[in-house]
Scaffold this motif. Structure first.
Motif, PDB file in Angstrom:
ATOM      1  N   VAL A  83      83.424  52.758 -17.432  1.00  0.00           N
ATOM      2  CA  VAL A  83      83.947  54.083 -17.786  1.00  0.00           C
ATOM      3  C   VAL A  83      83.389  55.147 -16.838  1.00  0.00           C
ATOM      4  O   VAL A  83      84.125  56.022 -16.375  1.00  0.00           O
ATOM      5  CB  VAL A  83      83.641  54.412 -19.265  1.00  0.00           C
ATOM      6  N   ILE A  84      82.115  55.061 -16.518  1.00  0.00           N
ATOM      7  CA  ILE A  84      81.516  55.996 -15.558  1.00  0.00           C
ATOM      8  C   ILE A  84      82.201  55.868 -14.199  1.00  0.00           C
ATOM      9  O   ILE A  84      82.575  56.868 -13.574  1.00  0.00           O
ATOM     10  CB  ILE A  84      79.993  55.763 -15.433  1.00  0.00           C
ATOM     11  N   ALA A  85      82.383  54.627 -13.748  1.00  0.00           N
ATOM     12  CA  ALA A  85      83.002  54.402 -12.441  1.00  0.00           C
ATOM     13  C   ALA A  85      84.447  54.897 -12.407  1.00  0.00           C
ATOM     14  O   ALA A  85      84.868  55.527 -11.430  1.00  0.00           O
ATOM     15  CB  ALA A  85      82.945  52.913 -12.091  1.00  0.00           C
ATOM     16  N   THR A  86      85.193  54.639 -13.457  1.00  0.00           N
ATOM     17  CA  THR A  86      86.591  55.066 -13.487  1.00  0.00           C
ATOM     18  C   THR A  86      86.696  56.582 -13.564  1.00  0.00           C
ATOM     19  O   THR A  86      87.573  57.183 -12.930  1.00  0.00           O
ATOM     20  CB  THR A  86      87.332  54.399 -14.661  1.00  0.00           C
ATOM     21  N   THR A  87      85.815  57.211 -14.305  1.00  0.00           N
ATOM     22  CA  THR A  87      85.799  58.673 -14.372  1.00  0.00           C
ATOM     23  C   THR A  87      85.474  59.255 -12.994  1.00  0.00           C
ATOM     24  O   THR A  87      86.117  60.210 -12.544  1.00  0.00           O
ATOM     25  CB  THR A  87      84.780  59.152 -15.417  1.00  0.00           C
ATOM     26  N   ALA A  88      84.500  58.664 -12.321  1.00  0.00           N
ATOM     27  CA  ALA A  88      84.141  59.136 -10.979  1.00  0.00           C
ATOM     28  C   ALA A  88      85.260  58.871  -9.975  1.00  0.00           C
ATOM     29  O   ALA A  88      85.441  59.638  -9.023  1.00  0.00           O
ATOM     30  CB  ALA A  88      82.850  58.466 -10.514  1.00  0.00           C
ATOM     31  N   LEU A  89      86.022  57.802 -10.184  1.00  0.00           N
ATOM     32  CA  LEU A  89      87.107  57.456  -9.266  1.00  0.00           C
ATOM     33  C   LEU A  89      88.105  58.600  -9.112  1.00  0.00           C
ATOM     34  O   LEU A  89      88.582  58.873  -8.012  1.00  0.00           O
ATOM     35  CB  LEU A  89      87.811  56.192  -9.756  1.00  0.00           C
ATOM     36  N   LYS A  90      88.385  59.286 -10.213  1.00  0.00           N
ATOM     37  CA  LYS A  90      89.306  60.427 -10.146  1.00  0.00           C
ATOM     38  C   LYS A  90      88.746  61.524  -9.243  1.00  0.00           C
ATOM     39  O   LYS A  90      89.500  62.220  -8.574  1.00  0.00           O
ATOM     40  CB  LYS A  90      89.573  60.967 -11.551  1.00  0.00           C
ATOM     41  N   GLN A  91      87.433  61.642  -9.207  1.00  0.00           N
ATOM     42  CA  GLN A  91      86.783  62.698  -8.431  1.00  0.00           C
ATOM     43  C   GLN A  91      86.596  62.345  -6.953  1.00  0.00           C
ATOM     44  O   GLN A  91      86.202  63.197  -6.160  1.00  0.00           O
ATOM     45  CB  GLN A  91      85.409  63.012  -9.037  1.00  0.00           C
ATOM     46  N   THR A  92      86.871  61.091  -6.568  1.00  0.00           N
ATOM     47  CA  THR A  92      86.636  60.677  -5.176  1.00  0.00           C
ATOM     48  C   THR A  92      87.631  61.278  -4.192  1.00  0.00           C
ATOM     49  O   THR A  92      87.356  61.315  -2.999  1.00  0.00           O
ATOM     50  CB  THR A  92      86.696  59.142  -5.006  1.00  0.00           C
ATOM     51  N   GLU A  93      88.791  61.705  -4.713  1.00  0.00           N
ATOM     52  CA  GLU A  93      89.875  62.231  -3.865  1.00  0.00           C
ATOM     53  C   GLU A  93      90.185  61.240  -2.742  1.00  0.00           C
ATOM     54  O   GLU A  93      90.129  61.566  -1.559  1.00  0.00           O
ATOM     55  CB  GLU A  93      89.528  63.620  -3.334  1.00  0.00           C
ATOM     56  N   GLY A  94      90.513  59.999  -3.162  1.00  0.00           N
ATOM     57  CA  GLY A  94      90.851  58.960  -2.192  1.00  0.00           C
ATOM     58  C   GLY A  94      89.652  58.475  -1.393  1.00  0.00           C
ATOM     59  O   GLY A  94      89.790  58.127  -0.225  1.00  0.00           O
ATOM     60  N   PHE A  95      88.493  58.481  -2.006  1.00  0.00           N
ATOM     61  CA  PHE A  95      87.232  58.085  -1.379  1.00  0.00           C
ATOM     62  C   PHE A  95      86.882  58.963  -0.185  1.00  0.00           C
ATOM     63  O   PHE A  95      86.266  58.510   0.778  1.00  0.00           O
ATOM     64  CB  PHE A  95      87.241  56.594  -0.985  1.00  0.00           C
ATOM     65  N   ILE A 112      88.284  60.530 -22.407  1.00  0.00           N
ATOM     66  CA  ILE A 112      87.701  61.379 -21.365  1.00  0.00           C
ATOM     67  C   ILE A 112      88.793  62.168 -20.660  1.00  0.00           C
ATOM     68  O   ILE A 112      88.642  63.364 -20.396  1.00  0.00           O
ATOM     69  CB  ILE A 112      86.881  60.532 -20.372  1.00  0.00           C
ATOM     70  N   GLY A 113      89.904  61.508 -20.347  1.00  0.00           N
ATOM     71  CA  GLY A 113      91.022  62.214 -19.712  1.00  0.00           C
ATOM     72  C   GLY A 113      91.547  63.342 -20.576  1.00  0.00           C
ATOM     73  O   GLY A 113      91.874  64.431 -20.086  1.00  0.00           O
ATOM     74  N   TRP A 114      91.612  63.103 -21.863  1.00  0.00           N
ATOM     75  CA  TRP A 114      92.112  64.108 -22.812  1.00  0.00           C
ATOM     76  C   TRP A 114      91.133  65.282 -22.935  1.00  0.00           C
ATOM     77  O   TRP A 114      91.531  66.444 -22.866  1.00  0.00           O
ATOM     78  CB  TRP A 114      92.338  63.434 -24.164  1.00  0.00           C
ATOM     79  N   ILE A 115      89.841  64.974 -23.070  1.00  0.00           N
ATOM     80  CA  ILE A 115      88.833  66.018 -23.292  1.00  0.00           C
ATOM     81  C   ILE A 115      88.436  66.703 -21.987  1.00  0.00           C
ATOM     82  O   ILE A 115      88.458  67.928 -21.884  1.00  0.00           O
ATOM     83  CB  ILE A 115      87.586  65.419 -23.985  1.00  0.00           C
ATOM     84  N   TRP A 116      88.052  65.925 -20.981  1.00  0.00           N
ATOM     85  CA  TRP A 116      87.467  66.473 -19.762  1.00  0.00           C
ATOM     86  C   TRP A 116      88.531  66.960 -18.778  1.00  0.00           C
ATOM     87  O   TRP A 116      88.415  68.038 -18.198  1.00  0.00           O
ATOM     88  CB  TRP A 116      86.606  65.414 -19.108  1.00  0.00           C
ATOM     89  N   PHE A 117      89.571  66.157 -18.582  1.00  0.00           N
ATOM     90  CA  PHE A 117      90.587  66.506 -17.592  1.00  0.00           C
ATOM     91  C   PHE A 117      91.795  67.202 -18.206  1.00  0.00           C
ATOM     92  O   PHE A 117      92.771  67.482 -17.510  1.00  0.00           O
ATOM     93  CB  PHE A 117      91.032  65.255 -16.824  1.00  0.00           C
ATOM     94  N   ARG A 118      91.761  67.457 -19.518  1.00  0.00           N
ATOM     95  CA  ARG A 118      92.834  68.171 -20.236  1.00  0.00           C
ATOM     96  C   ARG A 118      94.201  67.485 -20.099  1.00  0.00           C
ATOM     97  O   ARG A 118      95.232  68.140 -20.016  1.00  0.00           O
ATOM     98  CB  ARG A 118      92.935  69.621 -19.765  1.00  0.00           C
ATOM     99  N   GLN A 119      94.178  66.147 -20.048  1.00  0.00           N
ATOM    100  CA  GLN A 119      95.431  65.403 -19.977  1.00  0.00           C
ATOM    101  C   GLN A 119      96.058  65.335 -21.366  1.00  0.00           C
ATOM    102  O   GLN A 119      95.368  65.115 -22.357  1.00  0.00           O
ATOM    103  CB  GLN A 119      95.183  64.006 -19.420  1.00  0.00           C
TER     104      GLN A 119
END
Length: 109
Positions: A14-26, A73-80
């Motif tokens: 879950v930590i890795a997947t959440t961070a993946l969104k923030q990598t902006e394509g690594f 997390i997407g719903w709460i943090w990223f407002r999805q």
């Protein structure tokens, strides 16, 4: 200990997947390092309960719980936004994980 290792694997995934969104394509270093390290640790800890428990059941629990947590997390943090179909789908995933854990004898063998 198998469920402890599985829980740790889920947390790292879950930590890795959440961070993946923030990598902006690594293209961003820190989130990229968190993603790669998190997935490496997730797979390591996932491998430990697989020594004793069936791969299909462990993977179903790992992925099901991970999906639910990432969606939250997407719903709460990223407002999805979650529409009714998405909420029903998540409820079915939760129900599936509960059925496996509460009613299946597969984990006892």
């Amino acid at each position: 200990m198998n469920y402890v290792f599985l829980s740790v694997a889920i947390v790292f995934e879950v930590i890795a997947t959440t961070a993946l969104k923030q990598t902006e394509g690594f293209t961003r270093l820190l989130p990229s390092l968190v993603t790669v390290g998190g997935y490496a640790l997730a797979f390591y800890f996932l491998s430990l309960p697989l020594r004793a428990l069936p791969v299909g059941i462990i993977y179903a629990i790992w992925s099901g719980v991970g999906i639910v947590l990432i969606t939250a997390i997407g719903w709460i943090w990223f407002r999805q936004v979650l529409d009714p179909a998405a909420m029903i789908g998540i409820a079915l995933i939760i129900a599936g994980v509960l059925v496996i854990n509460l009613f299946s004898d597969t984990l006892a063998h």
